[in-house]
Design a protein around this motif. Structure first.
Motif, PDB file in Angstrom:
ATOM      1  N   LYS A 166       0.830  -1.199   0.000  1.00  0.00           N
ATOM      2  CA  LYS A 166       0.000   0.000   0.000  1.00  0.00           C
ATOM      3  C   LYS A 166       0.869   1.255   0.000  1.00  0.00           C
ATOM      4  O   LYS A 166       1.915   1.303   0.630  1.00  0.00           O
ATOM      5  CB  LYS A 166      -0.912   0.006   1.225  1.00  0.00           C
ATOM      6  CG  LYS A 166      -1.940  -1.115   1.238  1.00  0.00           C
ATOM      7  CD  LYS A 166      -2.827  -1.027   2.471  1.00  0.00           C
ATOM      8  CE  LYS A 166      -3.868  -2.139   2.476  1.00  0.00           C
ATOM      9  NZ  LYS A 166      -4.726  -2.083   3.687  1.00  0.00           N
ATOM     10  N   GLY A 167       0.416   2.251  -0.729  1.00  0.00           N
ATOM     11  CA  GLY A 167       1.122   3.527  -0.757  1.00  0.00           C
ATOM     12  C   GLY A 167       2.264   3.598  -1.731  1.00  0.00           C
ATOM     13  O   GLY A 167       2.935   4.631  -1.828  1.00  0.00           O
ATOM     14  N   ALA A 168       2.516   2.508  -2.465  1.00  0.00           N
ATOM     15  CA  ALA A 168       3.600   2.515  -3.448  1.00  0.00           C
ATOM     16  C   ALA A 168       3.071   3.042  -4.773  1.00  0.00           C
ATOM     17  O   ALA A 168       2.101   2.501  -5.304  1.00  0.00           O
ATOM     18  CB  ALA A 168       4.159   1.108  -3.629  1.00  0.00           C
ATOM     19  N   PRO A 169       3.680   4.099  -5.330  1.00  0.00           N
ATOM     20  CA  PRO A 169       3.168   4.649  -6.593  1.00  0.00           C
ATOM     21  C   PRO A 169       3.368   3.676  -7.742  1.00  0.00           C
ATOM     22  O   PRO A 169       4.393   3.008  -7.847  1.00  0.00           O
ATOM     23  CB  PRO A 169       4.004   5.922  -6.789  1.00  0.00           C
ATOM     24  CG  PRO A 169       5.261   5.664  -6.031  1.00  0.00           C
ATOM     25  CD  PRO A 169       4.864   4.822  -4.850  1.00  0.00           C
ATOM     26  N   SER A 170       2.375   3.574  -8.598  1.00  0.00           N
ATOM     27  CA  SER A 170       2.457   2.704  -9.770  1.00  0.00           C
ATOM     28  C   SER A 170       2.204   3.551 -11.010  1.00  0.00           C
ATOM     29  O   SER A 170       1.067   3.926 -11.291  1.00  0.00           O
ATOM     30  CB  SER A 170       1.423   1.578  -9.671  1.00  0.00           C
ATOM     31  OG  SER A 170       1.452   0.786 -10.840  1.00  0.00           O
ATOM     32  N   VAL A 171       3.271   3.880 -11.718  1.00  0.00           N
ATOM     33  CA  VAL A 171       3.147   4.766 -12.877  1.00  0.00           C
ATOM     34  C   VAL A 171       3.857   4.179 -14.095  1.00  0.00           C
ATOM     35  O   VAL A 171       4.256   4.907 -14.993  1.00  0.00           O
ATOM     36  CB  VAL A 171       3.729   6.164 -12.561  1.00  0.00           C
ATOM     37  CG1 VAL A 171       2.917   6.854 -11.492  1.00  0.00           C
ATOM     38  CG2 VAL A 171       5.196   6.064 -12.130  1.00  0.00           C
ATOM     39  N   TRP A 172       4.003   2.866 -14.117  1.00  0.00           N
ATOM     40  CA  TRP A 172       4.780   2.264 -15.192  1.00  0.00           C
ATOM     41  C   TRP A 172       4.192   2.532 -16.569  1.00  0.00           C
ATOM     42  O   TRP A 172       4.923   2.573 -17.560  1.00  0.00           O
ATOM     43  CB  TRP A 172       4.889   0.762 -14.955  1.00  0.00           C
ATOM     44  CG  TRP A 172       5.526   0.417 -13.647  1.00  0.00           C
ATOM     45  CD1 TRP A 172       4.955  -0.251 -12.609  1.00  0.00           C
ATOM     46  CD2 TRP A 172       6.857   0.735 -13.227  1.00  0.00           C
ATOM     47  NE1 TRP A 172       5.834  -0.375 -11.566  1.00  0.00           N
ATOM     48  CE2 TRP A 172       7.013   0.225 -11.916  1.00  0.00           C
ATOM     49  CE3 TRP A 172       7.925   1.406 -13.811  1.00  0.00           C
ATOM     50  CZ2 TRP A 172       8.204   0.352 -11.203  1.00  0.00           C
ATOM     51  CZ3 TRP A 172       9.098   1.536 -13.105  1.00  0.00           C
ATOM     52  CH2 TRP A 172       9.228   1.021 -11.822  1.00  0.00           C
ATOM     53  N   ASN A 173       2.892   2.686 -16.666  1.00  0.00           N
ATOM     54  CA  ASN A 173       2.271   2.912 -17.967  1.00  0.00           C
ATOM     55  C   ASN A 173       1.976   4.391 -18.227  1.00  0.00           C
ATOM     56  O   ASN A 173       1.256   4.720 -19.167  1.00  0.00           O
ATOM     57  CB  ASN A 173       0.966   2.108 -18.066  1.00  0.00           C
ATOM     58  CG  ASN A 173       1.218   0.619 -17.990  1.00  0.00           C
ATOM     59  OD1 ASN A 173       2.232   0.125 -18.479  1.00  0.00           O
ATOM     60  ND2 ASN A 173       0.303  -0.104 -17.368  1.00  0.00           N
ATOM     61  N   ASP A 174       2.530   5.271 -17.405  1.00  0.00           N
ATOM     62  CA  ASP A 174       2.291   6.707 -17.512  1.00  0.00           C
ATOM     63  C   ASP A 174       3.486   7.361 -18.200  1.00  0.00           C
ATOM     64  O   ASP A 174       4.560   7.512 -17.616  1.00  0.00           O
ATOM     65  CB  ASP A 174       2.090   7.296 -16.112  1.00  0.00           C
ATOM     66  CG  ASP A 174       1.659   8.758 -16.144  1.00  0.00           C
ATOM     67  OD1 ASP A 174       1.947   9.444 -17.140  1.00  0.00           O
ATOM     68  OD2 ASP A 174       1.047   9.209 -15.159  1.00  0.00           O
ATOM     69  N   TYR A 175       3.305   7.765 -19.443  1.00  0.00           N
ATOM     70  CA  TYR A 175       4.405   8.354 -20.211  1.00  0.00           C
ATOM     71  C   TYR A 175       4.955   9.605 -19.547  1.00  0.00           C
ATOM     72  O   TYR A 175       6.175   9.828 -19.526  1.00  0.00           O
ATOM     73  CB  TYR A 175       3.929   8.694 -21.625  1.00  0.00           C
ATOM     74  CG  TYR A 175       4.916   9.522 -22.411  1.00  0.00           C
ATOM     75  CD1 TYR A 175       6.054   8.933 -22.977  1.00  0.00           C
ATOM     76  CD2 TYR A 175       4.728  10.894 -22.579  1.00  0.00           C
ATOM     77  CE1 TYR A 175       6.975   9.693 -23.683  1.00  0.00           C
ATOM     78  CE2 TYR A 175       5.643  11.656 -23.287  1.00  0.00           C
ATOM     79  CZ  TYR A 175       6.762  11.050 -23.832  1.00  0.00           C
ATOM     80  OH  TYR A 175       7.677  11.809 -24.527  1.00  0.00           O
ATOM     81  N   ASP A 176       4.103  10.413 -18.983  1.00  0.00           N
ATOM     82  CA  ASP A 176       4.544  11.669 -18.385  1.00  0.00           C
ATOM     83  C   ASP A 176       5.427  11.449 -17.166  1.00  0.00           C
ATOM     84  O   ASP A 176       6.153  12.350 -16.754  1.00  0.00           O
ATOM     85  CB  ASP A 176       3.340  12.534 -17.991  1.00  0.00           C
ATOM     86  CG  ASP A 176       2.574  13.042 -19.196  1.00  0.00           C
ATOM     87  OD1 ASP A 176       3.223  13.250 -20.251  1.00  0.00           O
ATOM     88  OD2 ASP A 176       1.341  13.218 -19.097  1.00  0.00           O
TER      89      ASP A 176
END
Length: 238
Positions: A204-214
């Protein structure tokens, strides 16, 4: 074969592990990042050899009696393949493999990299409208996420697939996730049924942005998930 979000997180993980008393080593694959050489002619076997050589280098420098390997995204698949191919030949035993938000195949990596490369080529924050109109689509060139990926390398990555339970190394396997992964959970179930020691944890609380180009070029700290990985290493040491 990574972005700043990946390399930055690995650096912070190694710093955290070293702060907890572990000998830690991170490396760039041959022909990637700060390493010499070229990706041309590379294959999964060479990537696996890089992992095994880095392992032996860590042992030689530190005198470690056992080794834990942490692989992030595509690195998770390569880590498993490396232990499958050469883990038993190492001078020290592999005690565990930790898979951080793993990709289960090279195809997954290539598909995401193509998406990012296409977004990069059409990025109006980087290029003028005239330049964007003149650019060829991402699929027509060798470059993906900042690196040249010749056809032979893409073919080799396309053959990397750890999604089958057969042939997995007989070591403890832990997946640490920032988001749910149904594909991994299905594989973990098959591995457990085959007698492997395997676990999964959604942090919990871990950011998941692997598919976020920005976000993919930003160094993201991922504090909760790094702290959990280090705590798992500490549990193995007891």
């Amino acid at each position: 074969m990574s972005t700043r979000a990946v390399t930055g997180r690995i650096q912070i993980l190694c710093e955290a592990a070293a702060g907890a008393g572990f000998a830690a080593l991170r490396f760039d694959y041959n022909g990637v990042g700060d390493s010499a050489g070229a990706l041309s002619g590379a294959g999964v076997e060479r990537f696996c050899d890089d992992v095994l050589r880095a392992t032996e280098e860590l042992v030689a420098r530190s005198g470690a009696r056992a080794v834990h390997i942490v692989g992030l995204r595509l690195g998770a698949a390569v880590a498993v393949a490396a232990v499958q191919r050469g883990g038993l030949r190492l001078s020290r035993p592999i005690q565990s493999v930790c898979l951080w938000d793993p990709l289960l195949s090279g195809r997954e990596f290539l598909e995401q990299a193509r998406v990012f490369q296409d977004l990069f080529l059409r990025d109006r924050g980087r290029f003028s409208a005239k330049t964007v109109r003149r650019r060829a689509p991402a699929a027509s060139g060798d470059y993906l996420v900042g690196y040249a990926f010749p056809d032979d390398v893409r073919r080799a990555l396309g053959q990397l697939d750890i999604g089958l339970a057969e042939g997995w190394p007989s070591v403890t396997v832990r997946a640490v996730l920032s988001e749910a992964s149904p594909a991994w959970e299905r594989l973990a179930g098959r591995l457990a049924s085959a007698g492997h020691t395997v676990s999964s944890e959604l942090v919990k609380g871990a950011p998941s942005v692997w598919n976020d180009y920005d976000q993919h070029e930003k160094t993201l700290r991922a504090g909760p998930i790094i702290a959990r990985i280090v705590s798992l290493l500490a549990e193995d040491r007891r």
